[in-house]
Structure formats: structure tokens, C-alpha cells
Design a protein around this motif. Sequence first.
Motif, PDB file in Angstrom:
ATOM      1  N   GLY A  37       0.826  -1.205   0.000  1.00 56.70           N
ATOM      2  CA  GLY A  37       0.000   0.000   0.000  1.00 56.70           C
ATOM      3  C   GLY A  37       0.860   1.255   0.000  1.00 56.70           C
ATOM      4  N   ARG A  38       1.993   1.182   0.682  1.00 58.81           N
ATOM      5  CA  ARG A  38       2.936   2.316   0.680  1.00 58.81           C
ATOM      6  C   ARG A  38       3.367   2.633  -0.748  1.00 58.81           C
ATOM      7  NH1 ARG A  38       7.515   0.589   4.137  1.00 58.81           N
ATOM      8  NH2 ARG A  38       7.353  -1.168   2.731  1.00 58.81           N
ATOM      9  N   GLU A  39       3.717   1.595  -1.487  1.00 60.12           N
ATOM     10  CA  GLU A  39       4.204   1.828  -2.856  1.00 60.12           C
ATOM     11  C   GLU A  39       3.056   2.277  -3.776  1.00 60.12           C
ATOM     12  OE1 GLU A  39       5.165  -0.904  -1.050  1.00 60.12           O
ATOM     13  OE2 GLU A  39       7.138  -0.068  -0.588  1.00 60.12           O
ATOM     14  N   HIS A  40       1.823   1.800  -3.505  1.00 61.41           N
ATOM     15  CA  HIS A  40       0.708   2.307  -4.318  1.00 61.41           C
ATOM     16  C   HIS A  40       0.552   3.815  -4.088  1.00 61.41           C
ATOM     17  CE1 HIS A  40      -3.774   1.936  -5.732  1.00 61.41           C
ATOM     18  NE2 HIS A  40      -3.046   2.725  -6.490  1.00 61.41           N
ATOM     19  N   ALA A  41       0.663   4.234  -2.819  1.00 60.08           N
ATOM     20  CA  ALA A  41       0.530   5.667  -2.526  1.00 60.08           C
ATOM     21  C   ALA A  41       1.656   6.464  -3.191  1.00 60.08           C
ATOM     22  CB  ALA A  41       0.537   5.893  -1.015  1.00 60.08           C
ATOM     23  N   LEU A  42       2.881   5.931  -3.150  1.00 59.89           N
ATOM     24  CA  LEU A  42       4.016   6.624  -3.794  1.00 59.89           C
ATOM     25  C   LEU A  42       3.807   6.680  -5.308  1.00 59.89           C
ATOM     26  CD1 LEU A  42       7.015   5.079  -1.772  1.00 59.89           C
ATOM     27  CD2 LEU A  42       6.147   7.434  -1.605  1.00 59.89           C
ATOM     28  N   ALA A  43       3.348   5.585  -5.894  1.00 56.04           N
ATOM     29  CA  ALA A  43       3.134   5.534  -7.352  1.00 56.04           C
ATOM     30  C   ALA A  43       2.059   6.531  -7.767  1.00 56.04           C
ATOM     31  CB  ALA A  43       2.732   4.118  -7.773  1.00 56.04           C
ATOM     32  N   TRP A  44       0.973   6.574  -7.004  1.00 55.28           N
ATOM     33  CA  TRP A  44      -0.136   7.487  -7.280  1.00 55.28           C
ATOM     34  C   TRP A  44       0.344   8.935  -7.272  1.00 55.28           C
ATOM     35  CZ3 TRP A  44      -2.398  10.587  -3.201  1.00 55.28           C
ATOM     36  CH2 TRP A  44      -3.582  11.245  -3.559  1.00 55.28           C
ATOM     37  N   LYS A  45       1.197   9.250  -6.298  1.00 61.19           N
ATOM     38  CA  LYS A  45       1.687  10.625  -6.166  1.00 61.19           C
ATOM     39  C   LYS A  45       2.759  10.922  -7.240  1.00 61.19           C
ATOM     40  CE  LYS A  45       1.696  14.462  -3.944  1.00 61.19           C
ATOM     41  NZ  LYS A  45       0.631  15.402  -4.144  1.00 61.19           N
ATOM     42  N   ALA A  96      -0.617  -0.780 -10.925  1.00 57.83           N
ATOM     43  CA  ALA A  96      -0.691  -0.914 -12.386  1.00 57.83           C
ATOM     44  C   ALA A  96      -1.515   0.198 -13.032  1.00 57.83           C
ATOM     45  CB  ALA A  96      -1.269  -2.283 -12.758  1.00 57.83           C
ATOM     46  N   ASP A  97      -2.355   0.893 -12.258  1.00 59.16           N
ATOM     47  CA  ASP A  97      -3.092   2.042 -12.803  1.00 59.16           C
ATOM     48  C   ASP A  97      -2.168   3.214 -13.109  1.00 59.16           C
ATOM     49  OD1 ASP A  97      -5.480   0.751 -12.574  1.00 59.16           O
ATOM     50  OD2 ASP A  97      -6.060   1.703 -10.678  1.00 59.16           O
ATOM     51  N   HIS A  98      -0.980   3.223 -12.480  1.00 57.33           N
ATOM     52  CA  HIS A  98      -0.094   4.387 -12.611  1.00 57.33           C
ATOM     53  C   HIS A  98       1.259   4.047 -13.222  1.00 57.33           C
ATOM     54  CE1 HIS A  98      -2.993   5.888  -9.713  1.00 57.33           C
ATOM     55  NE2 HIS A  98      -2.652   4.914  -8.889  1.00 57.33           N
ATOM     56  N   ALA A  99       1.591   2.757 -13.324  1.00 61.39           N
ATOM     57  CA  ALA A  99       2.953   2.360 -13.699  1.00 61.39           C
ATOM     58  C   ALA A  99       2.915   1.101 -14.553  1.00 61.39           C
ATOM     59  CB  ALA A  99       3.778   2.086 -12.433  1.00 61.39           C
ATOM     60  N   THR A 100       3.992   0.891 -15.290  1.00 60.21           N
ATOM     61  CA  THR A 100       4.167  -0.369 -16.008  1.00 60.21           C
ATOM     62  C   THR A 100       4.813  -1.359 -15.046  1.00 60.21           C
ATOM     63  OG1 THR A 100       4.586   0.897 -18.006  1.00 60.21           O
ATOM     64  CG2 THR A 100       5.297  -1.418 -18.025  1.00 60.21           C
ATOM     65  N   LEU A 101       4.159  -2.482 -14.790  1.00 55.55           N
ATOM     66  CA  LEU A 101       4.719  -3.459 -13.857  1.00 55.55           C
ATOM     67  C   LEU A 101       5.782  -4.279 -14.573  1.00 55.55           C
ATOM     68  CD1 LEU A 101       1.629  -4.795 -11.862  1.00 55.55           C
ATOM     69  CD2 LEU A 101       2.854  -2.625 -11.664  1.00 55.55           C
ATOM     70  N   VAL A 102       6.913  -4.497 -13.872  1.00 54.00           N
ATOM     71  CA  VAL A 102       7.986  -5.295 -14.468  1.00 54.00           C
ATOM     72  C   VAL A 102       8.322  -6.454 -13.536  1.00 54.00           C
ATOM     73  CG1 VAL A 102       8.941  -3.494 -15.917  1.00 54.00           C
ATOM     74  CG2 VAL A 102       9.750  -3.687 -13.582  1.00 54.00           C
ATOM     75  N   ALA A 103       8.692  -7.581 -14.140  1.00 53.92           N
ATOM     76  CA  ALA A 103       8.837  -8.820 -13.376  1.00 53.92           C
ATOM     77  C   ALA A 103      10.257  -9.038 -12.867  1.00 53.92           C
ATOM     78  CB  ALA A 103       8.388 -10.001 -14.237  1.00 53.92           C
ATOM     79  N   VAL A 104      11.105  -8.018 -12.899  1.00 50.75           N
ATOM     80  CA  VAL A 104      12.487  -8.207 -12.433  1.00 50.75           C
ATOM     81  C   VAL A 104      12.480  -8.602 -10.943  1.00 50.75           C
ATOM     82  CG1 VAL A 104      12.706  -5.697 -12.060  1.00 50.75           C
ATOM     83  CG2 VAL A 104      14.750  -7.069 -12.199  1.00 50.75           C
ATOM     84  N   ASN A 105      13.369  -9.536 -10.578  1.00 51.59           N
ATOM     85  CA  ASN A 105      13.452 -10.029  -9.207  1.00 51.59           C
ATOM     86  C   ASN A 105      14.145  -8.990  -8.327  1.00 51.59           C
ATOM     87  OD1 ASN A 105      13.894 -11.352  -6.824  1.00 51.59           O
ATOM     88  ND2 ASN A 105      15.178 -12.987  -7.704  1.00 51.59           N
ATOM     89  N   LEU A 128       0.131  15.677   1.053  1.00 55.44           N
ATOM     90  CA  LEU A 128       1.224  16.406   0.401  1.00 55.44           C
ATOM     91  C   LEU A 128       0.695  17.158  -0.816  1.00 55.44           C
ATOM     92  CD1 LEU A 128       4.279  17.018   0.205  1.00 55.44           C
ATOM     93  CD2 LEU A 128       4.503  14.968  -1.221  1.00 55.44           C
ATOM     94  N   LYS A 129       0.873  18.484  -0.793  1.00 55.50           N
ATOM     95  CA  LYS A 129       0.399  19.284  -1.927  1.00 55.50           C
ATOM     96  C   LYS A 129       1.485  19.435  -2.983  1.00 55.50           C
ATOM     97  CE  LYS A 129      -1.358  22.889   0.503  1.00 55.50           C
ATOM     98  NZ  LYS A 129      -2.128  24.089   0.811  1.00 55.50           N
ATOM     99  N   SER A 130       2.764  19.361  -2.567  1.00 50.08           N
ATOM    100  CA  SER A 130       3.880  19.563  -3.500  1.00 50.08           C
ATOM    101  C   SER A 130       4.079  18.340  -4.376  1.00 50.08           C
ATOM    102  CB  SER A 130       5.166  19.807  -2.722  1.00 50.08           C
ATOM    103  OG  SER A 130       4.972  20.767  -1.727  1.00 50.08           O
ATOM    104  N   ASP A 131       4.821  18.541  -5.443  1.00 52.07           N
ATOM    105  CA  ASP A 131       5.223  17.452  -6.334  1.00 52.07           C
ATOM    106  C   ASP A 131       6.229  16.556  -5.586  1.00 52.07           C
ATOM    107  OD1 ASP A 131       6.119  15.846  -8.383  1.00 52.07           O
ATOM    108  OD2 ASP A 131       6.551  17.502  -9.771  1.00 52.07           O
ATOM    109  N   LEU A 132       5.934  15.281  -5.481  1.00 57.03           N
ATOM    110  CA  LEU A 132       6.810  14.374  -4.722  1.00 57.03           C
ATOM    111  C   LEU A 132       8.130  14.103  -5.430  1.00 57.03           C
ATOM    112  CD1 LEU A 132       7.157  12.346  -2.305  1.00 57.03           C
ATOM    113  CD2 LEU A 132       6.100  10.615  -3.788  1.00 57.03           C
ATOM    114  N   LEU A 133       8.088  14.018  -6.750  1.00 59.66           N
ATOM    115  CA  LEU A 133       9.272  13.560  -7.496  1.00 59.66           C
ATOM    116  C   LEU A 133      10.510  14.445  -7.270  1.00 59.66           C
ATOM    117  CD1 LEU A 133      10.710  11.672  -9.392  1.00 59.66           C
ATOM    118  CD2 LEU A 133       9.450  12.650 -11.316  1.00 59.66           C
ATOM    119  N   PRO A 134      10.407  15.790  -7.433  1.00 62.73           N
ATOM    120  CA  PRO A 134      11.613  16.595  -7.195  1.00 62.73           C
ATOM    121  C   PRO A 134      12.103  16.537  -5.741  1.00 62.73           C
ATOM    122  CG  PRO A 134       9.722  18.002  -7.733  1.00 62.73           C
ATOM    123  CD  PRO A 134       9.297  16.589  -7.976  1.00 62.73           C
TER     124      PRO A 134
END
Length: 423
Positions: free
Chosen positions: A10-18, A38-47, A299-305
Motif C-alpha cells: 500500500g505504501r508503494e501504491h501511494a508513492l506511485a499514485w503521487k 498498475a493504474d499508474h505504472a508499467t509493472l515489471v517482473a524483475v526479481n 502532500l500538496k507539493s510534487d513528490l518527485l523533485p
Amino acid sequence: MKVLLIGSGGREHALAWKLAQSPQLTELYAAPGNPGIADHATLVAVNVEDNAAVVAFCKDNTIDFIVVGPEAPLVAGLSDALRAAGFAVFGPSAAAAQLEGSKGFTKDICARYDIPTGAYQRFNNGPKAKAYIREQGAPIVVKADGLAAGKGVTVAMTVDEALAAVDDCFEGAFGAAGAEVVVEAYLDGEEASFFCLSDGTHALALATAQDHKRVGEGDTGPNTGGMGAYSPAPVMTPEMVERTMKEIIEPTMRGMAESGHPFSGVFFAGLMITAKGPELIEYNVRFGDPECQVLMMRLKSDLLPILYATATGTLDKVTAEWSDDPALTVVMASKGYPASYDKNTPIKSIPDAGEGAKVFHAGTALKDGALVATGGRVLNVTATGKTVGEAQSHAYALLDKVEWDNGFCRRDIGWQAINREKA
Ligand code: AMP
Ligand code: GLY
């Protein structure tokens, strides 16, 4: 920027969404991800347990930035491998991740830098630990040194309970994590979580939260990974935040830098607000789950920068703006959790969340095209409101529309803050 997110909760879903809302993002990948991500990102099967495989994926796909969600890959040195290959990474080195990976390591830093925390001793055998416990008396706290998925801590109200916990550790109940034991003074007060970014030199305080670790209503029953959370934590007044920065975070940063392992990533400080002020219970070196979900809602700011500045030593160049509205998340878990539970139970439907709300996926999967619950903690129903009480009503109204027969939740998430609001 092309970003790879590591994790599947769930943590990663929240990060992906943001992250997906960032104008700077060109492409988001997640490994392994989940159906919500998967709604926000391309899922990859790398281990993700194979550091070399992750590095190869990043090279092949010209990834610019990697965000590591969970602690296990950090402790296993994934950030080190990626940095050695020239990539920018959000997440500490394995050496710095010791702050979470070894309770004894953290306690030693606290002792050296005069950071307020419970008095303690480290032991590698039962008889000495037991003698110390008998000398100190109860209540007292016994902790397996290493990572034990939140289950290695016993807050013992009696000496006998503490002695039994020592036996559990040394008899292997927590595997290698219990080969060393920390016995520590019991701290009395209200708990809060504090999140702060560090690029090794600069710090950026984020926000506060409170979680509900016990499985049962009224904070009863066994500990879990967390059954719900809200942000901000009312006990963390501006004065407490300032003291936490000065008395706990800044000396830790100094200690890590002086030890040759500057800390780059997020400090998740578990605090006890005692009569003396903030005292450190523990550090985690990644965002909390489910605390991250409420932080991202606010969080109102852009997370990525902000995360990129953390990774590249430029945290002094960014700021983070927060909504004043509280956010609250309720965890829906599989019946039986945190003990054994059925897997692959069908989730018939998840409602549209609407404005100021979001249902994050944790342990879900698609089986023959249908959504099923595969984990203990499965969905995080998250909502905002003008008060914690309003956020709670909003979250439960949404949760009651989830159709999943094998799910359960606590109905009292936020009770401490709501009692304060009523007082
Ligand atoms: P930890 O895994 O270290 O966060 O511990 C799990 C939980 O045990 C914490 O969230 C606290 O509720 C409790 N705990 C840990 N250490 C102490 C302490 N020294 N005094 C009181 N409670 C504690
Ligand atoms: N919710 C507690 C944790 O993430 O460790």
C-alpha cells in the motif's frame, strides 16, 4: 524523468499514485508492483531480491531514478549496487540502513550522541539478559536485535513475561534476528511517528502520523504491521517537532556522517512523547506502511523533485507543502491476520473513491482477470476531512462499499485524536 519504484504494498501504491501526478515524470515502472499500482505504472517482473538484475534492468531501460519502498532491499544493499552503477537512488545504503536493521546499532548511536531514548543493554546470551531484567524489574521491554517484521518486541508488564521473551529470542522464535537481544527501559507517554528526509547534509521535516499497531479495537490483541493511521499527530506540536529535529534527527545525521555512513533517505522516527519530551523508540529507514498513505494524501507539493533532491544532495533547494486537512486510512485485512489466513479470496468490487479519498492496494493480485486478496493487509481505504472525525466518517463510508467477504477492519481508527477533538 524515467522512474523505477521498488515494492508492492500500500505504501508503494501511494508513492506511485503521487509520483504519477508529477509533470517531471515521463515513465513510471514498478517492480513487482500490484494491481493498484498498475493504474499508474508499467509493472515489471524483475526479481527485486537480485541486485544485479535490478541494475541490469535500469541500464537496459535507461532509468533516471530509482525509489526503493521497503526496508528489505535496502538492508540487502540494493541502493549501494545501483549507486555503484551510477544511478540516483532514493533510499539509504546498507550501512546506513542498519539504523533499522539493528536496534543495538541505533541504541549505540543514541548513547554516543546523547539522543533521548530508554536506557538499555545489549546481550548475546540468556542468563546475562535475565539477570539484568531481574535487577531492573518490570515494566521493561525486550527486543530481538534484527528485523523481525514488527514482531520481535515484547513490552513486558511483569518480570516473568520479560524472561519468557528472552527465551523466545534465544530459542530462535525470530530466527537470526534474535541472536542478540536489547533490553530497554519502558517509556510512558503517547506514541507518534515523525518523517524527515535527509540527503546526508540537509534535512527536510515532512509530517507526523499516528498508527494503530494492534489488531483489535481499543488497541488490543497482537501487534501487526499497522491496522490504520492518521496524519497529523496532534501530540506533535510545533515545539515537539522542533525538539525532535534538534535533539534526535540532527545528532543522528551527524553521527551517521561521522561514522562514514551519511544517511540519505527518509527517517521514520518512532517516538514516545514522555513527560520529558520526545524520546526515540526506534528508527525505520523507509516510509511507514500505512503512514505513507496518509502523508501522500496530505502532500500538496510534487513528490518527485523532493525525492530526487534527497538522492542528489540538494534537499536545501526544495520545500514540501501540506494540506491542513487531516487524512486517515483504515486497513482492510484478511480474516485471521496477523496469524494464518486464506489466500486468493475474491474481492468483488471496490467503489470509486471520489474527491479527497483513495483506496490503495496492498496484498492484492489478479487471478484469471479477477481481483483477489493474497496478503494479510489487503486494502487501505484512505480519506480526508476538515477534522480527524470527518476523515474517519468519510473513510468508513467508503469502506462499507467494498465488497470482500473475507476482509475485516478495526472500526476505531483515529480514536485518540477524535477523543481530543471532542474534549
Ligand atoms: P518497535 O518495533 O521498536 O517500534 O516496537 C514496537 C512497539 O513496542 C512500539 O510501537 C511501542 O508501542 C512499543 N515499545 C517499544 N519500545 C518501547 C519502550 N521502550 N517503552 C514502551 N513501549 C515500547
Ligand atoms: N506501520 C509501521 C511500519 O511501517 O513499520
